[in-house]
Design a protein around this motif. Structure first.
Motif, PDB file in Angstrom:
ATOM      1  N   ARG A  97       0.850  -1.186   0.000  1.00 48.66           N
ATOM      2  CA  ARG A  97       0.000   0.000   0.000  1.00 48.66           C
ATOM      3  C   ARG A  97       0.892   1.245   0.000  1.00 48.66           C
ATOM      4  NH1 ARG A  97      -5.217   0.243   3.668  1.00 48.66           N
ATOM      5  NH2 ARG A  97      -5.656  -1.412   2.200  1.00 48.66           N
ATOM      6  N   VAL A  98       0.666   2.105  -0.978  1.00 42.88           N
ATOM      7  CA  VAL A  98       1.398   3.364  -1.092  1.00 42.88           C
ATOM      8  C   VAL A  98       0.380   4.482  -0.902  1.00 42.88           C
ATOM      9  CG1 VAL A  98       2.782   4.843  -2.598  1.00 42.88           C
ATOM     10  CG2 VAL A  98       3.077   2.356  -2.682  1.00 42.88           C
ATOM     11  N   TYR A  99       0.652   5.381   0.017  1.00 43.22           N
ATOM     12  CA  TYR A  99      -0.264   6.475   0.327  1.00 43.22           C
ATOM     13  C   TYR A  99       0.160   7.716  -0.444  1.00 43.22           C
ATOM     14  CZ  TYR A  99      -1.539   3.362   4.091  1.00 43.22           C
ATOM     15  OH  TYR A  99      -1.958   2.276   4.799  1.00 43.22           O
ATOM     16  N   LEU A 100      -0.804   8.366  -1.070  1.00 42.23           N
ATOM     17  CA  LEU A 100      -0.533   9.554  -1.867  1.00 42.23           C
ATOM     18  C   LEU A 100      -0.960  10.804  -1.111  1.00 42.23           C
ATOM     19  CD1 LEU A 100      -1.777   8.337  -5.355  1.00 42.23           C
ATOM     20  CD2 LEU A 100       0.520   8.213  -4.392  1.00 42.23           C
ATOM     21  N   GLN A 101      -0.131  11.845  -1.247  1.00 39.09           N
ATOM     22  CA  GLN A 101      -0.428  13.105  -0.583  1.00 39.09           C
ATOM     23  C   GLN A 101       0.059  14.251  -1.458  1.00 39.09           C
ATOM     24  OE1 GLN A 101       1.299  13.413   3.306  1.00 39.09           O
ATOM     25  NE2 GLN A 101       0.508  15.448   3.650  1.00 39.09           N
ATOM     26  N   VAL A 129       5.114   5.216   2.200  1.00 35.30           N
ATOM     27  CA  VAL A 129       4.793   3.934   2.825  1.00 35.30           C
ATOM     28  C   VAL A 129       4.953   4.103   4.330  1.00 35.30           C
ATOM     29  CG1 VAL A 129       5.489   2.555   0.826  1.00 35.30           C
ATOM     30  CG2 VAL A 129       7.164   3.081   2.599  1.00 35.30           C
ATOM     31  N   ILE A 130       4.366   3.218   5.091  1.00 36.52           N
ATOM     32  CA  ILE A 130       4.554   3.255   6.540  1.00 36.52           C
ATOM     33  C   ILE A 130       5.813   2.465   6.856  1.00 36.52           C
ATOM     34  CG2 ILE A 130       3.636   2.588   8.776  1.00 36.52           C
ATOM     35  CD1 ILE A 130       0.859   3.121   7.679  1.00 36.52           C
ATOM     36  N   SER A 131       6.766   3.133   7.478  1.00 31.97           N
ATOM     37  CA  SER A 131       8.038   2.520   7.844  1.00 31.97           C
ATOM     38  C   SER A 131       8.357   2.924   9.273  1.00 31.97           C
ATOM     39  CB  SER A 131       9.124   3.002   6.885  1.00 31.97           C
ATOM     40  OG  SER A 131      10.357   2.467   7.227  1.00 31.97           O
ATOM     41  N   TYR A 178       5.070   7.687   8.273  1.00 33.01           N
ATOM     42  CA  TYR A 178       5.054   7.757   6.819  1.00 33.01           C
ATOM     43  C   TYR A 178       6.440   8.158   6.321  1.00 33.01           C
ATOM     44  CZ  TYR A 178      -0.005   7.436   6.774  1.00 33.01           C
ATOM     45  OH  TYR A 178      -1.286   7.000   6.908  1.00 33.01           O
ATOM     46  N   ALA A 179       6.925   7.441   5.326  1.00 32.95           N
ATOM     47  CA  ALA A 179       8.215   7.747   4.724  1.00 32.95           C
ATOM     48  C   ALA A 179       8.016   7.901   3.215  1.00 32.95           C
ATOM     49  CB  ALA A 179       9.215   6.641   5.015  1.00 32.95           C
ATOM     50  N   THR A 180       8.396   9.045   2.671  1.00 34.07           N
ATOM     51  CA  THR A 180       8.245   9.291   1.241  1.00 34.07           C
ATOM     52  C   THR A 180       9.224   8.431   0.467  1.00 34.07           C
ATOM     53  OG1 THR A 180       7.516  11.545   1.643  1.00 34.07           O
ATOM     54  CG2 THR A 180       8.345  11.060  -0.555  1.00 34.07           C
ATOM     55  N   VAL A 181       8.720   7.758  -0.567  1.00 38.30           N
ATOM     56  CA  VAL A 181       9.568   6.883  -1.374  1.00 38.30           C
ATOM     57  C   VAL A 181       9.623   7.306  -2.837  1.00 38.30           C
ATOM     58  CG1 VAL A 181       9.341   4.893   0.150  1.00 38.30           C
ATOM     59  CG2 VAL A 181       7.673   5.222  -1.676  1.00 38.30           C
TER      60      VAL A 181
END
Length: 82
Positions: A37-41, A57-59, A63-66
């Motif tokens: 799951r990748v969260y968009l913002q 992603v949750i790390s 949240y950590a931007t990838v």
């Protein structure tokens, strides 16, 4: 290529790659995997791209931007996230 799921007042899924991963290598040895799951913002303070959308992603419980949504798709996704 990741499957991205957007959750807002609505939800949708699609397959898409993220760009700019080399700028986010600090992200705790992140390795993409199928079904992740990748969260968009929306990235409101990006001066180079006013419609920039980050993928996170949750790390380690945060949240950590990838990466970033490709420019060709970012405007439509940015507007959908309003």
């Amino acid at each position: 290529m990741a499957t991205v799921q957007v959750e807002s007042p609505f939800s949708f899924k699609f397959r898409m790659g993220l760009r700019g991963y080399h700028h986010y290598q600090h992200t705790e040895n992140w390795k993409p995997f199928r079904g992740q799951r990748v969260y968009l913002q929306r990235e409101l303070d990006n001066e180079a791209d006013r419609f920039a959308v980050t993928g996170s992603v949750i790390s380690w419980e945060r949240y950590a931007t990838v990466g970033l949504v490709p420019h060709e798709l970012s405007r439509d996704i940015w507007q959908a996230l309003q």
